[in-house]
Design a protein around this motif. Structure first.
Motif, PDB file in Angstrom:
ATOM      1  N   PHE A  61      26.200  41.442  40.220  1.00 25.82           N
ATOM      2  CA  PHE A  61      26.159  42.896  40.122  1.00 25.82           C
ATOM      3  C   PHE A  61      24.842  43.241  39.449  1.00 25.82           C
ATOM      4  O   PHE A  61      24.702  43.129  38.240  1.00 25.82           O
ATOM      5  CB  PHE A  61      27.369  43.410  39.338  1.00 25.82           C
ATOM      6  N   SER A  62      23.911  43.667  40.281  1.00 21.34           N
ATOM      7  CA  SER A  62      22.525  43.723  39.823  1.00 21.34           C
ATOM      8  C   SER A  62      22.325  44.651  38.624  1.00 21.34           C
ATOM      9  O   SER A  62      21.459  44.424  37.792  1.00 21.34           O
ATOM     10  CB  SER A  62      21.620  44.144  40.976  1.00 21.34           C
ATOM     11  N   ARG A  63      23.125  45.711  38.528  1.00 22.24           N
ATOM     12  CA  ARG A  63      22.877  46.669  37.432  1.00 22.24           C
ATOM     13  C   ARG A  63      23.101  46.044  36.052  1.00 22.24           C
ATOM     14  O   ARG A  63      22.569  46.523  35.062  1.00 22.24           O
ATOM     15  CB  ARG A  63      23.769  47.901  37.613  1.00 22.24           C
ATOM     16  N   ARG A  64      23.908  44.983  36.020  1.00 23.88           N
ATOM     17  CA  ARG A  64      24.110  44.286  34.745  1.00 23.88           C
ATOM     18  C   ARG A  64      22.799  43.671  34.234  1.00 23.88           C
ATOM     19  O   ARG A  64      22.722  43.279  33.077  1.00 23.88           O
ATOM     20  CB  ARG A  64      25.125  43.154  34.938  1.00 23.88           C
ATOM     21  N   PHE A  65      21.815  43.554  35.115  1.00 26.54           N
ATOM     22  CA  PHE A  65      20.556  42.897  34.756  1.00 26.54           C
ATOM     23  C   PHE A  65      19.403  43.888  34.648  1.00 26.54           C
ATOM     24  O   PHE A  65      18.251  43.508  34.531  1.00 26.54           O
ATOM     25  CB  PHE A  65      20.230  41.801  35.795  1.00 26.54           C
ATOM     26  N   ASP A  66      19.750  45.154  34.723  1.00 26.27           N
ATOM     27  CA  ASP A  66      18.728  46.192  34.672  1.00 26.27           C
ATOM     28  C   ASP A  66      18.437  46.570  33.220  1.00 26.27           C
ATOM     29  O   ASP A  66      19.362  46.829  32.441  1.00 26.27           O
ATOM     30  CB  ASP A  66      19.233  47.417  35.455  1.00 26.27           C
ATOM     31  N   ASP A  67      17.165  46.629  32.868  1.00 29.70           N
ATOM     32  CA  ASP A  67      16.787  46.906  31.482  1.00 29.70           C
ATOM     33  C   ASP A  67      17.356  48.220  30.965  1.00 29.70           C
ATOM     34  O   ASP A  67      17.759  48.322  29.806  1.00 29.70           O
ATOM     35  CB  ASP A  67      15.256  46.967  31.349  1.00 29.70           C
ATOM     36  N   SER A  68      17.380  49.230  31.804  1.00 29.59           N
ATOM     37  CA  SER A  68      17.868  50.527  31.347  1.00 29.59           C
ATOM     38  C   SER A  68      19.371  50.494  31.080  1.00 29.59           C
ATOM     39  O   SER A  68      19.845  50.983  30.050  1.00 29.59           O
ATOM     40  CB  SER A  68      17.535  51.612  32.376  1.00 29.59           C
ATOM     41  N   TYR A  69      20.127  49.924  32.000  1.00 31.40           N
ATOM     42  CA  TYR A  69      21.566  49.812  31.752  1.00 31.40           C
ATOM     43  C   TYR A  69      21.843  48.969  30.515  1.00 31.40           C
ATOM     44  O   TYR A  69      22.736  49.265  29.718  1.00 31.40           O
ATOM     45  CB  TYR A  69      22.282  49.230  32.973  1.00 31.40           C
ATOM     46  N   ARG A  70      21.053  47.927  30.339  1.00 29.20           N
ATOM     47  CA  ARG A  70      21.263  47.066  29.168  1.00 29.20           C
ATOM     48  C   ARG A  70      20.958  47.807  27.874  1.00 29.20           C
ATOM     49  O   ARG A  70      21.668  47.662  26.878  1.00 29.20           O
ATOM     50  CB  ARG A  70      20.382  45.827  29.288  1.00 29.20           C
ATOM     51  N   ASP A  71      19.907  48.596  27.908  1.00 28.71           N
ATOM     52  CA  ASP A  71      19.578  49.385  26.728  1.00 28.71           C
ATOM     53  C   ASP A  71      20.708  50.366  26.432  1.00 28.71           C
ATOM     54  O   ASP A  71      21.126  50.530  25.285  1.00 28.71           O
ATOM     55  CB  ASP A  71      18.254  50.118  26.986  1.00 28.71           C
ATOM     56  N   ALA A  72      21.216  51.007  27.478  1.00 22.63           N
ATOM     57  CA  ALA A  72      22.330  51.947  27.284  1.00 22.63           C
ATOM     58  C   ALA A  72      23.545  51.218  26.725  1.00 22.63           C
ATOM     59  O   ALA A  72      24.237  51.722  25.831  1.00 22.63           O
ATOM     60  CB  ALA A  72      22.673  52.639  28.602  1.00 22.63           C
ATOM     61  N   PHE A  73      23.786  50.031  27.236  1.00 20.55           N
ATOM     62  CA  PHE A  73      24.950  49.284  26.751  1.00 20.55           C
ATOM     63  C   PHE A  73      24.782  48.910  25.276  1.00 20.55           C
ATOM     64  O   PHE A  73      25.705  49.066  24.477  1.00 20.55           O
ATOM     65  CB  PHE A  73      25.178  48.024  27.592  1.00 20.55           C
ATOM     66  N   GLU A  74      23.583  48.447  24.924  1.00 16.42           N
ATOM     67  CA  GLU A  74      23.353  48.101  23.514  1.00 16.42           C
ATOM     68  C   GLU A  74      23.523  49.322  22.609  1.00 16.42           C
ATOM     69  O   GLU A  74      24.103  49.224  21.537  1.00 16.42           O
ATOM     70  CB  GLU A  74      21.929  47.552  23.329  1.00 16.42           C
ATOM     71  N   LYS A  75      23.021  50.441  23.060  1.00 18.44           N
ATOM     72  CA  LYS A  75      23.176  51.657  22.256  1.00 18.44           C
ATOM     73  C   LYS A  75      24.654  52.007  22.111  1.00 18.44           C
ATOM     74  O   LYS A  75      25.089  52.476  21.059  1.00 18.44           O
ATOM     75  CB  LYS A  75      22.400  52.809  22.896  1.00 18.44           C
ATOM     76  N   THR A  76      25.405  51.795  23.171  1.00 14.12           N
ATOM     77  CA  THR A  76      26.853  52.038  23.096  1.00 14.12           C
ATOM     78  C   THR A  76      27.492  51.089  22.092  1.00 14.12           C
ATOM     79  O   THR A  76      28.306  51.499  21.260  1.00 14.12           O
ATOM     80  CB  THR A  76      27.473  51.858  24.500  1.00 14.12           C
ATOM     81  N   GLN A  77      27.096  49.831  22.163  1.00 16.22           N
ATOM     82  CA  GLN A  77      27.637  48.827  21.235  1.00 16.22           C
ATOM     83  C   GLN A  77      27.308  49.164  19.788  1.00 16.22           C
ATOM     84  O   GLN A  77      28.064  48.873  18.880  1.00 16.22           O
ATOM     85  CB  GLN A  77      27.062  47.442  21.550  1.00 16.22           C
ATOM     86  N   GLN A  78      26.122  49.741  19.597  1.00 17.53           N
ATOM     87  CA  GLN A  78      25.719  50.121  18.235  1.00 17.53           C
ATOM     88  C   GLN A  78      26.474  51.350  17.739  1.00 17.53           C
ATOM     89  O   GLN A  78      26.252  51.808  16.625  1.00 17.53           O
ATOM     90  CB  GLN A  78      24.217  50.438  18.207  1.00 17.53           C
ATOM     91  N   GLY A  79      27.291  51.909  18.611  1.00 18.50           N
ATOM     92  CA  GLY A  79      28.095  53.055  18.192  1.00 18.50           C
ATOM     93  C   GLY A  79      27.384  54.390  18.304  1.00 18.50           C
ATOM     94  O   GLY A  79      27.858  55.402  17.808  1.00 18.50           O
ATOM     95  N   LEU A  80      26.255  54.396  19.004  1.00 21.64           N
ATOM     96  CA  LEU A  80      25.475  55.642  19.051  1.00 21.64           C
ATOM     97  C   LEU A  80      26.207  56.805  19.695  1.00 21.64           C
ATOM     98  O   LEU A  80      25.903  57.962  19.411  1.00 21.64           O
ATOM     99  CB  LEU A  80      24.146  55.420  19.784  1.00 21.64           C
ATOM    100  N   ILE A  81      27.145  56.527  20.573  1.00 20.41           N
ATOM    101  CA  ILE A  81      27.840  57.641  21.235  1.00 20.41           C
ATOM    102  C   ILE A  81      29.307  57.704  20.827  1.00 20.41           C
ATOM    103  O   ILE A  81      30.112  58.384  21.456  1.00 20.41           O
ATOM    104  CB  ILE A  81      27.705  57.593  22.773  1.00 20.41           C
ATOM    105  N   GLY A  82      29.667  57.017  19.785  1.00 20.56           N
ATOM    106  CA  GLY A  82      31.082  57.017  19.401  1.00 20.56           C
ATOM    107  C   GLY A  82      31.883  56.193  20.400  1.00 20.56           C
ATOM    108  O   GLY A  82      31.424  55.155  20.872  1.00 20.56           O
ATOM    109  N   ARG A  83      33.048  56.683  20.740  1.00 22.40           N
ATOM    110  CA  ARG A  83      33.937  55.965  21.673  1.00 22.40           C
ATOM    111  C   ARG A  83      33.659  56.450  23.099  1.00 22.40           C
ATOM    112  O   ARG A  83      33.864  57.623  23.411  1.00 22.40           O
ATOM    113  CB  ARG A  83      35.383  56.290  21.306  1.00 22.40           C
ATOM    114  N   PRO A  84      33.177  55.571  23.968  1.00 19.33           N
ATOM    115  CA  PRO A  84      32.913  55.997  25.357  1.00 19.33           C
ATOM    116  C   PRO A  84      34.210  56.484  25.991  1.00 19.33           C
ATOM    117  O   PRO A  84      35.230  55.797  25.903  1.00 19.33           O
ATOM    118  CB  PRO A  84      32.432  54.715  26.044  1.00 19.33           C
ATOM    119  N   SER A  85      34.171  57.653  26.600  1.00 17.39           N
ATOM    120  CA  SER A  85      35.416  58.265  27.068  1.00 17.39           C
ATOM    121  C   SER A  85      35.363  58.719  28.521  1.00 17.39           C
ATOM    122  O   SER A  85      36.373  58.677  29.221  1.00 17.39           O
ATOM    123  CB  SER A  85      35.760  59.464  26.170  1.00 17.39           C
ATOM    124  N   ILE A  86      34.216  59.170  28.929  1.00 19.94           N
ATOM    125  CA  ILE A  86      34.049  59.633  30.311  1.00 19.94           C
ATOM    126  C   ILE A  86      32.840  58.914  30.897  1.00 19.94           C
ATOM    127  O   ILE A  86      31.802  58.835  30.250  1.00 19.94           O
ATOM    128  CB  ILE A  86      33.782  61.161  30.361  1.00 19.94           C
TER     129      ILE A  86
END
Lengths: 355, 355, 355, 355
Positions: free
Chosen positions: D129-154
């Motif tokens: 699944f190529s998007r798993r290897f995309d720098d932008s998606y990865r950055d977004a995921f890391e930011k999510t992991q860091q709690g930047l958006i609270g609890r992902p809901s939508i």
């Protein structure tokens, strides 16, 4: 009894004069447009239809208009050559004055208006630099004041008009004072705002071309010009003026500080629409400075009105209007002469050889 | 003699009512605010300071206000529950009506207003959907009309408010009709505009959560909801409503056609400032719908006034206001019941088993 | 038999040298890194771990390395002071040369490399200006060639580094040639590309400050500088160099033509992520030029390789590298001396008094 | 001795297969492409020119290829219908497997691959699944992991292709599994990534149209479809798939949390160029997913290689690939049947009447 409204007269009903008159008529709830003057029959004919029905008395003589009883203020949007004289006459009639920029293309004449205003210090006398009333510039200024960018050090600002192939700008160049006085004066005023109005130029350079309007050369003017002003306090401003933009009005400013940067209108836009099509994604941009600054002019109208009625301070000093024209004139001199200008620490011209 | 001004009364001086009153007072040169009503003493006290000095007569009784001599129009910004009754009473007094949305959360009551308006067809009766008066939406609509995107086929639209931790929305949910009736009604109205107001739903689905306001559940409401409306003519609209945005108001629309796409407010922004700092580049976005749509409300005020004075058509049909609430109610039903709704080609509800 | 690979040696394993070595090792399928040289033990120690295991022979002597049998090309990423000497030696060994910019901060030495290259005209000798290999700049250039912007007339370009408080830039200034030679040389090269490499400067001005690194003054250097180059053919380029950016690398270019404008990187960005939070919407931007131009360096590696193997032309002339440094030096002279420089139509310096 | 390289064979040399083969050949320094297979003579003929000269042995028989001595891994880019069989055969030959998505359009067959992989747990088996290897998606995921958006809901995500009038998609629909299995599977995979792969659907709805490819109806497929998946843990994902985009590939994702939002590719762009012209400001956007995700595919190639050589974990679980197809199939069923699907808390289908 409803609160008193400011009774305003509009001098000049050309492109800008009309807009000022209509703003005072329709967009300024605390003002009342009571009189309007134009020496031009076609402008008066427009006024007969658009102003007179709303209780505005029309004049073809400026002196008669400012003698109208009860008048409190005048907004001057006539030709630049008469701005100063009309402003001074208005002050002598005890009227507040909102004058379109510039007061004059002559520094001496500009200064005479400031002198007159000092004599009538109870009057509000303002030269309208519309960007001072723009929400985005104001927000950038507040952020600067809050220290968000550290010490503002470099300012880049441009006034770029859409290319007008009609030849209008060539005729206009005959009396506009040149591209730096006519256009960059806004960017210079921003510089005085963001750097402080006590900045003193140290050296000035400018270069230009006539890429699309070669006839400008006969008036020693240019359709594209770049200038740099270095100030004595370790700051630099640089400006680009153009009358050659394809897409529309591009008035962009960057204020670069030791700890951050603010941009205003880095991406010009007409509105919030983007159009996706086979060639990509397109947004439109405003065709004119009016499209960009319409709301700023409305703010200007209302804040001038409030200052007159409430005796509150104006948001910009009249002396800045002189200083901006002065720096613009130096840039124009540097541009036309192909020489770098130098100034000592109190702002006196020096020859480089003296250094 | 100056042209006649429209004499307007304002009913309701709460959050929206105040804004309508001030728009008619200050931003509508062809209107004159002559009366205002509120049942609320603190609102009346505000009006004593802010409206009465400008010649506005105040009332604590709606019926008395609309009986004021010379009155020509009323703007209704009271609680939703009395919109319809007040609108109908105003028509009976021969007054034009500008009513805040929705006319009612009950379709039957909505329809009663339309029926009354048909009886008084010489009156202008408008339910204010502010986006219809927004320059960007209008530009997008014109581009659609010009055929720039081919046949509009998919519409995505969202109404997303900044998270308000005060609990206001929970109380509000008791009578708002639910998230699709209260918020998505704007997006549905856009759908009727861009797809045509003759579109007929074929099927409707919706899903939602209560992520930050669990107490909404007691009113069968949600703080985030997504819904889809499929229409019989081969078009689909989908909506997202949220009361959980961190950055501010995010009301975004995409209209996707067979040959192009238009987005409105794809990148929300407070103004034209960008701030560059150690963490990147940041722009602010409006905190509220008022920050986004203030100018649209001013346009609405002026266009309603012009339509009343000049007898020109209003830019939107009253029947749309009913249809938008009706579709919103269906979405809300789909959301709460967890069932997909189906409709035949003339819009009658059918059970899927019948298909 | 698989197609032949270009056997390449890497000279210098510092910041840039390392990157070139790794690009030839890992990102250039038609090249084979066979040797590497550094005079620095710690760099060699890095190479023992990261290059030697992949068949790369290590040297602490440049002359020995270029004597390695079978070698076909060398990439030079050593200190600027030895670039020219190493390039000439490589040519004498019949090796193709890819040399980091600049060839030298001395025009005379630069020219000696060009002279050597002319003698060895069968060799590919390139000074790497990475922006020539960037997809966005290439797209802008193609659009310019297609006539999309009419006649390119004004070029604005900036090379702006993130502020580095470590003091590195002060030490670096001792031998970098100054901000216009070190940084603006890229923007000047872009100018030669977009305006044509036959443009001849007519006049040059520059101004600068030391806002955050006052110690730069001892090397006659600046941390922010603005310069203008006016060319004889009615074109103007203006440049801004800064080592003070808060947010990251901001290398932006505008090419303004008589009928349109192209911007490259007007909105710097790290990636495609936007973060919406209570303070607004934020995107990050690359911290360094490597973050911005990594792919361009890979393209450079591969295109140089292809040109060597296939005998195809290089995409940029070596003489441009000299001309760019020359104009950079003039700007630096104008900056330091506070004098405007003037040139006649064949590029000879003239004193303004002569005009 | 240089470090060992992973010996890889490529199965399938069509559109995607070719790209995988070239990535392993040229963009993966730690891998060595040693074999390639295609049943198609024209693909083999391409391989004779482009792969064979670099030491790649060609096969027209998959079984023979995977028997090649020394082979360690296979990348599968053949037709979907044979993915699973080839993957299982490869595992039986003790080969690591990188398989294009989907494993199959049948859940049962997908599961058989997972079962086989469990039996060969020492092998790396990945569905790309190529998007798993995309720098932008990865950055977004890391930011999510860091709690930047609270609890992902939508989560809103779309896969939108440029309109291809050739009719290719109609033929393709015969075996693609439908728009949600073929396209939205990427968006569903993102959902499993950002919401956690243990989420369990609660209810699913979908609606679609055939706006530009009416012939899709004969395969029960659509060219535009919108679907909603509500999960049991209080999260909602909604998807839009289209094959009708005018401007190019528009794969956009928003992850909305209780305290912030992240967007990925909210403004698609080809590169960093903006073109200002009389009609406004235009940027191009990538025509295909390859234009958007080329670098992600390179990352995928290298990370798969590293995982095989170093025994490190793969960044995504094989079971997700099944779950994504399963949810995609439910969406497709909801789309075609016009029914909302419901599931209990352990994921079993239930009829609404039961609720």
């Amino acid at each position: 009894m409803p609160p008193q409204k400011l009774k305003v007269a509009a001098a000049g009903l050309g492109r800008m004069g009309k807009r000022h008159a209509l703003n005072f008529l329709n967009k300024a709830p605390r003002a009342e447009l009571v009189a309007a003057f134009s020496p031009d029959p076609s402008e008066l004919s427009w006024a007969k239809q658009n102003l007179e029905p709303y209780g505005v008395t029309l004049y073809d003589d400026y002196d008669k208009m400012i003698a109208q009883e009860g008048l409190q203020a005048v907004v001057i949007g006539t030709a630049t050559s008469v701005h100063a004289e009309e402003a001074i006459k208005a002050m002598e009639k005890n009227l507040h004055v909102l004058c379109e920029k510039p007061l004059s293309t002559s520094i001496e004449i500009c200064k005479s208006v400031v002198t007159a205003a000092k004599k009538h210090s109870h009057l509000k006398v303002m030269c309208g630099f519309s960007r001072r009333f723009d929400d985005s510039y104001r927000d950038a200024f507040e952020k600067t004041q809050q220290g968000l960018i550290g010490r503002p050090s470099i300012l880049r600002s441009q006034t770029c008009d859409k290319h007008d192939p009609s030849g209008f700008f060539v005729a206009y160049a005959a009396w506009s004072g040149g591209v730096f006085v006519d256009m960059a004066v806004h960017d210079i005023d921003l510089t005085l705002w963001f750097f402080g109005d006590d900045v003193i130029p140290k050296s000035i350079s400018a270069h230009g071309i006539t890429a699309v309007q070669p006839d400008l050369k006969k008036y020693n003017d240019y359709d594209n010009a770049v200038g740099i002003v270095e100030f004595h306090n370790g700051k630099v401003a640089y400006y680009y003026c153009s009358r050659m933009m394809a897409a529309g009005q591009e008035d962009t400013t960057e204020v670069i500080g030791t700890e951050g940067k603010l941009t205003v209108n880095g991406n010009p836009q007409q509105n919030l629409v983007n159009y996706y099509h086979a060639g990509g994604v397109t947004r439109e941009i405003p065709a004119t400075y009016w499209g960009r600054f319409e709301q700023a002019f409305i703010n200007e109208t209302n804040e001038f009105t409030a200052a007159c009625l409430d005796g509150t301070p104006l948001p910009l000093k009249l002396s800045n209007a002189v200083k901006a024209v002065e720096i613009g004139s130096f840039l124009q001199e540097a541009l036309v002469s192909g020489k770098q200008l130098h100034f000592d620490e109190i702002g006196r011209r020096i020859e480089k050889a003296q250094l």
